[in-house]
Design an enzyme around this catalytic site. Structure first.
Site, PDB file in Angstrom:
ATOM      1  N   GLY A 100       0.819  -1.216   0.000  1.00 51.88           N
ATOM      2  CA  GLY A 100       0.000   0.000   0.000  1.00 51.88           C
ATOM      3  C   GLY A 100       0.845   1.253   0.000  1.00 51.88           C
ATOM      4  O   GLY A 100       0.610   2.196  -0.757  1.00 51.88           O
ATOM      5  N   ASP A 116       9.149   6.285   7.161  1.00 51.93           N
ATOM      6  CA  ASP A 116       8.581   5.663   8.343  1.00 51.93           C
ATOM      7  C   ASP A 116       7.430   6.564   8.756  1.00 51.93           C
ATOM      8  O   ASP A 116       7.529   7.789   8.666  1.00 51.93           O
ATOM      9  CB  ASP A 116       9.598   5.501   9.469  1.00 51.93           C
ATOM     10  CG  ASP A 116       9.111   4.486  10.502  1.00 51.93           C
ATOM     11  OD1 ASP A 116       8.575   3.439  10.094  1.00 51.93           O
ATOM     12  OD2 ASP A 116       9.242   4.731  11.709  1.00 51.93           O
ATOM     13  N   ASN A 160      -6.635   3.892   7.656  1.00 48.32           N
ATOM     14  CA  ASN A 160      -7.463   4.777   6.826  1.00 48.32           C
ATOM     15  C   ASN A 160      -8.965   4.699   7.121  1.00 48.32           C
ATOM     16  O   ASN A 160      -9.644   5.724   7.097  1.00 48.32           O
ATOM     17  CB  ASN A 160      -7.208   4.523   5.344  1.00 48.32           C
ATOM     18  CG  ASN A 160      -5.868   5.057   4.888  1.00 48.32           C
ATOM     19  OD1 ASN A 160      -5.202   5.797   5.589  1.00 48.32           O
ATOM     20  ND2 ASN A 160      -5.456   4.661   3.698  1.00 48.32           N
TER      21      ASN A 160
END
Length: 199
Positions: free
Chosen positions: A12, A69, A157
């Site tokens: 992703g 990160d 999300n």
């Protein structure tokens, strides 16, 4: 055209970074295409973890590397899940389990006190011993929803709600998300440096 290795095994994240760098004249290759495995993230900060990943990719491939990160920081939880966002519910990593644990931790936290932000740092190393890495960061402010909503994106999300747009990150189209996300903001700051890097 310069080759750049993306130091990530997260599909992703890799898709997002590739989409956001589509207009930059770089040949972007995932570290997995070189047979490079993820390195343990042993840093105490997002910057340290990004440097560890970029350095590892440079060492293993001999090419410049870009690493990020990122994590979700929730004020009501003292900054958790933070560095441990991907492994919040334990290993192996499981986004649905992470979301469920976070919602459980916030079960008694009312609206207005569920402030959160996605934070990302992106590091570009020209080589493994680069003494002057290019570093950029970005932040996306929002709040944690009371239940998952939407099917786009990945990770947190479905429960990260952006009050300016009135929807979760998972409800947004990729085009909008790739303009306003924490990674997009960090990449925008890094873009000028990328042009210098390519020269």
């Amino acid at each position: 055209m310069k080759k750049l290795v993306l130091a990530s095994g997260n599909a992703g994240k890799l898709g997002e970074l590739r989409a956001m760098l589509a207009g930059v004249a770089l040949q972007i290759t995932a570290q997995g295409e070189f047979g490079v495995q993820d390195v343990p993230e042993t840093g105490l900060t997002f910057i340290e973890n990004a440097l560890i990943k970029a350095r590892h990719a440079c060492l293993m491939t001999g090419f410049p590397a870009l690493a990020d990160d990122s994590g979700l920081i929730v004020d009501a939880l003292g900054g958790a899940p933070g560095l441990y966002s991907a492994r919040y519910a334990g290993t192996p990593t499981d986004a649905a389990a992470n979301n469920a644990k976070l919602l459980e931790m916030l079960r008694d936290v009312p609206a207005g006190r569920r402030c959160a932000r996605f934070y990302a740092v992106i590091v570009l190393l020209r080589h493994a011993e680069d003494p002057q890495p290019l570093i950029a960061d970005g932040c996306w402010e929002g709040e944690i929803a009371f239940e998952p909503c939407g099917s786009g994106g990945f990770g947190y999300n479905p429960i990260f709600f952006d009050p300016l747009y009135g929807m979760t990150a998972a409800q947004m189209g990729a085009e909008l998300k790739n303009k306003i996300s924490h990674r997009a903001r960090a990449l925008e700051r890094l873009r000028d440096c990328l042009h210098t890097f390519m020269a």
